[in-house]
Motif scaffolding. Structure first.
Motif, PDB file in Angstrom:
ATOM      1  N   ARG A  32      39.933 -36.855  60.294  1.00  0.00           N
ATOM      2  CA  ARG A  32      39.526 -35.444  60.265  1.00  0.00           C
ATOM      3  C   ARG A  32      38.051 -35.283  60.630  1.00  0.00           C
ATOM      4  NH1 ARG A  32      43.293 -34.302  55.306  1.00  0.00           N
ATOM      5  NH2 ARG A  32      44.873 -33.076  56.389  1.00  0.00           N
ATOM      6  N   ALA A  33      37.213 -36.157  60.071  1.00  0.00           N
ATOM      7  CA  ALA A  33      35.770 -36.008  60.264  1.00  0.00           C
ATOM      8  C   ALA A  33      35.332 -36.494  61.644  1.00  0.00           C
ATOM      9  CB  ALA A  33      35.021 -36.776  59.176  1.00  0.00           C
ATOM     10  N   GLY A  34      36.084 -37.425  62.203  1.00  0.00           N
ATOM     11  CA  GLY A  34      35.691 -37.982  63.496  1.00  0.00           C
ATOM     12  C   GLY A  34      34.856 -39.241  63.350  1.00  0.00           C
ATOM     13  N   ARG A  35      34.386 -39.506  62.134  1.00  0.00           N
ATOM     14  CA  ARG A  35      33.614 -40.727  61.864  1.00  0.00           C
ATOM     15  C   ARG A  35      33.933 -41.194  60.458  1.00  0.00           C
ATOM     16  NH1 ARG A  35      27.507 -38.993  63.455  1.00  0.00           N
ATOM     17  NH2 ARG A  35      27.017 -41.097  62.733  1.00  0.00           N
ATOM     18  N   ILE A 315      33.095 -33.707  54.865  1.00  0.00           N
ATOM     19  CA  ILE A 315      33.730 -33.693  56.193  1.00  0.00           C
ATOM     20  C   ILE A 315      33.080 -32.614  57.064  1.00  0.00           C
ATOM     21  CG2 ILE A 315      35.908 -33.214  57.418  1.00  0.00           C
ATOM     22  CD1 ILE A 315      37.361 -34.553  55.013  1.00  0.00           C
ATOM     23  N   ASP A 316      32.821 -31.434  56.460  1.00  0.00           N
ATOM     24  CA  ASP A 316      32.144 -30.365  57.206  1.00  0.00           C
ATOM     25  C   ASP A 316      30.780 -30.814  57.692  1.00  0.00           C
ATOM     26  OD1 ASP A 316      33.958 -28.369  57.275  1.00  0.00           O
ATOM     27  OD2 ASP A 316      32.979 -27.073  55.792  1.00  0.00           O
ATOM     28  N   ARG A 319      31.106 -33.203  60.521  1.00  0.00           N
ATOM     29  CA  ARG A 319      31.498 -32.502  61.758  1.00  0.00           C
ATOM     30  C   ARG A 319      30.332 -31.752  62.383  1.00  0.00           C
ATOM     31  NH1 ARG A 319      36.809 -29.783  59.146  1.00  0.00           N
ATOM     32  NH2 ARG A 319      38.384 -31.295  59.764  1.00  0.00           N
ATOM     33  N   THR A 320      29.400 -31.275  61.547  1.00  0.00           N
ATOM     34  CA  THR A 320      28.302 -30.468  62.103  1.00  0.00           C
ATOM     35  C   THR A 320      27.074 -31.313  62.446  1.00  0.00           C
ATOM     36  OG1 THR A 320      27.457 -29.994  59.898  1.00  0.00           O
ATOM     37  CG2 THR A 320      28.913 -28.348  60.851  1.00  0.00           C
ATOM     38  N   THR A 322      26.356 -33.038  64.796  1.00  0.00           N
ATOM     39  CA  THR A 322      25.914 -32.929  66.189  1.00  0.00           C
ATOM     40  C   THR A 322      25.762 -31.464  66.623  1.00  0.00           C
ATOM     41  OG1 THR A 322      28.231 -33.105  66.778  1.00  0.00           O
ATOM     42  CG2 THR A 322      26.909 -35.113  66.985  1.00  0.00           C
ATOM     43  N   ARG A 328      24.986 -22.951  63.029  1.00  0.00           N
ATOM     44  CA  ARG A 328      25.894 -23.352  61.941  1.00  0.00           C
ATOM     45  C   ARG A 328      26.197 -22.151  61.058  1.00  0.00           C
ATOM     46  NH1 ARG A 328      22.374 -28.576  60.680  1.00  0.00           N
ATOM     47  NH2 ARG A 328      23.031 -29.838  62.443  1.00  0.00           N
TER      48      ARG A 328
END
Ligand code: NDP
Ligand code: HSE
Length: 438
Positions: A32-35, A315-316, A319-320, A322, A328
């Protein structure tokens, strides 16, 4: 992609729940988070205490400043509670260029304006979903899902401990002190349970919700606060006999003259949805001009439900990492430069119906004196019940339910009643809300 390194300050109920949840759902959270989100260090007070989470691979320290100043840490998660040390740690983390996630409602409600200013200037995120209503994502709902609406009112059961105590007293005839101990053992209560039972915790949460709902600066001092410690099982039973439940509510309403912000016990009709929210559960009703009434329900406290909100914030944040800081979601939903100063309606000017429990001598003329005082202040009676025929001293509880009246008039009438020679105790006064709409 490189893992995001997290430092967790506090491994108590919420901290251990957070580490446990990150570990248990690691694979899905990464997708979900990408990392990968990796807890590399954590601070506690007592290194010898057992932890309700797996701490393998986590460096433990008793000095939270080591985490805050560690250049390898990307995000600091503050889960110690309290205002002073937590404020220093959060602002130090921001000064070091780290994003922050916190569950600390006391900190956000009382020092949030300063914290968000510092974070915005530095282009950093301070996320605080877990600070309100435990696992219910009500901040995200208000800040994002309902952002097209003008919020008219917001009413919630915001303190799990109070709701748990009131439910247990009602359903199991349980003793107040005993149930509070159970709430503490279950990890629901604050370190100082005074904050729960005197309404302070719910007022912190209402401060945060009102700010996000109405686009005003955080202003804890403007909330009227009452807790549940003066309530007895008698009140719960008498209310039940008249078709009501007693709930500890936080309420924010907008009117043409300003905001009405209150936290106190309320009688509400037994068939209202909020009346049936029991135990540690929280629920929040939000009315928007476009969406109408909406209701959010879920666990308001406890390790895993609160961890659910902390991890969602993490997770938010990941995600932010970058995203352009200027684009935001604003901390308090409205752009910082567009926050307004709220006009607050003084409690004395608020209109409400009341439940009044009097303890009086059971003798001729007493009820007449009481009704005369109420009438003299323009307070109209809807129902009156005398319970029993008096104890060994001839004292008897009398419950009066009033029609809607101005607070100032009810307060003056209550003082008059308490001054009667036949009046034996302070009057117990609980507001009665119709919560129109349900
Ligand atoms: P706990 O008391 O269970 O845990 C606090 C943790 O912080 C403990 O691990 C303690 O260490 C550690 N700690 C305290 N002071 C320091 C310090 N100076 N340096 C290092 N570590 C420290 O609290 P909770 O987990 O219940 O609450 C944490 C926060 O979450 C609070 O802000 C609370 O309001 C909020 N919250 C709590 C909820 C709940 O259901 N409990 C729900 C929603 C929000 P040690 O264990 O060694 O004593
Ligand atoms: N003490 C709080 C409660 C924890 O009982 O609701 C959740 O914020």
């Amino acid at each position: 992609m490189k893992a995001v390194n997290i430092g967790v300050i506090g491994l108590g109920t919420v901290g251990a729940g957070t580490v446990d949840l990150l570990h248990r759902n690691q694979e899905e959270i990464t997708r979900r988070a990408g990392r990968e989100i990796k807890v590399t260090c954590a601070a506690v007070r007592d290194l010898s205490r057992g932890r309700h989470c797996d701490t393998a691979g986590i460096t433990l320290t008793t000095d939270p400043n080591e985490i805050v100043s560690d250049p390898s840490i990307d995000v600091v998660v503050e889960l110690i509670g309290g205002c002073e040390v937590a404020f220093d740690l959060v602002t130090a983390a921001l000064a070091q260029g780290k994003h922050v996630v916190t569950a600390n409602k006391a900190l956000i409600a009382t020092r949030g304006n300063e914290i968000f200013e510092q974070a915005s200037t530095a282009g950093l995120v301070v996320a605080f979903e877990a600070a309100v209503a435990g696992g219910i994502p009500v901040i995200k709902i208000l800040r994002e899902g309902l952002s097209g609406n003008r919020v008219e009112k917001l009413i919630g059961i915001l303190n799990g401990t109070c709701n748990f105590i009131l439910s247990e007293m009602q359903e199991k005839d349980a003793d107040y002190a005993e149930v509070l101990t159970q709430a503490q053992q279950a990890g629901y209560a604050e370190a100082d349970p005074y904050f729960d039972v005197e309404g302070v915790d719910a007022a912190h949460k209402l401060t945060i919700l009102a700010s996000i709902a109405y686009g005003v600066h955080l202003n804890f001092q403007s909330v009227y606060v009452e807790g549940i410690s003066a309530l007895t099982r008698d009140d719960i039973i008498f209310a039940q006999e008249m078709g009501y439940r007693i709930k500890h509510l936080g309420m924010a309403r907008r009117s043409t003259t300003g905001l009405d912000l209150r936290v106190h016990p309320c009688l509400i009709a037994e068939d209202h949805l909020l009346a049936n929210v029991t135990g540690v559960m929280n629920a929040v009703v939000v009315e928007g001009d476009a969406v109408g009434e909406t209701l959010y329900y879920g666990a308001g406290a406890g390790a895993q439900p609160t961890a659910s909100a902390v991890v969602a914030d993490l997770i938010d944040v990941v995600r932010t990492l970058t995203a352009d800081p200027g684009n935001r979601v604003p901390h308090l939903a409205f752009q910082a430069s567009a926050l307004a100063k709220p006009g607050i309606i003084p409690l004395a000017e608020v209109y409400c119906a009341h439940y009044l429990r009097l303890t009086v001598q059971d003798q001729p003329g007493v009820l007449a004196d009481i009704t005369k005082i109420l009438g003299g202040h323009g307070v109209s009676i809807k129902a009156i019940h005398q319970h029993g025929t008096g104890d060994e001293d001839g004292k008897v509880p009398v419950v009066i339910v009033t029609h809607v009246a101005q607070e100032a008039a009810v307060a003056a009438a209550v003082s008059g009643i308490e001054a009667l020679p036949a009046s034996a105790h302070p009057v117990v006064r609980i507001r009665l809300e119709t919560l129109e709409g349900h």
